[in-house]
Design an enzyme around this catalytic site. Sequence first.
Site, PDB file in Angstrom:
ATOM      1  N   ASP A  80       0.926  -1.099   0.099  1.00  0.00           N
ATOM      2  CA  ASP A  80      -0.061  -0.154   0.037  1.00  0.00           C
ATOM      3  C   ASP A  80       0.889   1.176  -0.011  1.00  0.00           C
ATOM      4  O   ASP A  80       1.955   1.255   0.569  1.00  0.00           O
ATOM      5  CB  ASP A  80      -0.940  -0.022   1.186  1.00  0.00           C
ATOM      6  CG  ASP A  80      -2.222   1.094   0.945  1.00  0.00           C
ATOM      7  OD1 ASP A  80      -3.214   0.425   1.278  1.00  0.00           O
ATOM      8  OD2 ASP A  80      -2.125   2.134   0.782  1.00  0.00           O
ATOM      9  N   ASP A  96       4.133   2.558  -3.891  1.00  0.00           N
ATOM     10  CA  ASP A  96       3.273   2.454  -5.183  1.00  0.00           C
ATOM     11  C   ASP A  96       3.951   1.285  -5.891  1.00  0.00           C
ATOM     12  O   ASP A  96       5.211   1.406  -6.609  1.00  0.00           O
ATOM     13  CB  ASP A  96       3.465   3.624  -5.806  1.00  0.00           C
ATOM     14  CG  ASP A  96       2.693   3.679  -7.156  1.00  0.00           C
ATOM     15  OD1 ASP A  96       2.149   2.629  -7.530  1.00  0.00           O
ATOM     16  OD2 ASP A  96       2.461   4.777  -7.512  1.00  0.00           O
ATOM     17  N   LYS A 161     -12.123  -4.925  -6.090  1.00  0.00           N
ATOM     18  CA  LYS A 161     -13.037  -3.986  -5.995  1.00  0.00           C
ATOM     19  C   LYS A 161     -13.124  -3.348  -7.155  1.00  0.00           C
ATOM     20  O   LYS A 161     -12.190  -2.784  -7.760  1.00  0.00           O
ATOM     21  CB  LYS A 161     -12.979  -3.088  -4.886  1.00  0.00           C
ATOM     22  CG  LYS A 161     -13.789  -2.007  -4.808  1.00  0.00           C
ATOM     23  CD  LYS A 161     -14.148  -1.454  -3.388  1.00  0.00           C
ATOM     24  CE  LYS A 161     -12.689  -0.675  -2.710  1.00  0.00           C
ATOM     25  NZ  LYS A 161     -13.225  -0.234  -1.401  1.00  0.00           N
TER      26      LYS A 161
END
Length: 206
Positions: A80, A96, A161
Amino acid sequence: MSRSKSSGRWLQEHFNDQYVKDSQKDGYRSRASYKLIELNDKDKLIKSGQTVVDLGAAPGGWSQVAAQIVGDGGRVVASDILPMDSLAGVDFVQGDFTEEAVLEQLLELLGEAKADLVISDMAPNMSGIADVDQPKSMYLVELALDMAKTTLKIGGSFACKVFQGEGFDELVLACRECFQKVLVRKPSASRPRSREVYIVAKGYKG
């Protein structure tokens, strides 16, 4: 609706939310844990001994669930841009993953092994403006899919998601090109008025 009214409504929903209460009682870091639990109950994504890559992992709700299921014989590699407190059974890389140095760290942690499952609960910072938010969210999903293609073993799975809207149908088609089975799920823990759904893709073709 004004931002203050909207924020107040969110806070009221949050504190009255049964999944928030359950996460505090059960020791999970976020209500999102129950989304992965339900996806796993339906689609048998995670098994003991597997290797799982968790993208957008902070604060760690999904990593917690994955680590519990894979057990001591498995491993979870999480990433993260935000910091995350350490979790037993989870190797965490802050940064990243589209940056080469961060990607190299993740791949080094995986070593020779390929992942059985890549999961992503990533979402951009939402402005409330659909024309701004949707492209940002689709970009994150595309990054997650690219990472899945890089790290998954043949036959592996991907759960991500995504927000329904422009680009959604094209994304489902892109997943169908590289996975044998693609489903769209709306877990009970997803708030009903949210456009949030989850793509579950199984049987990576390579």
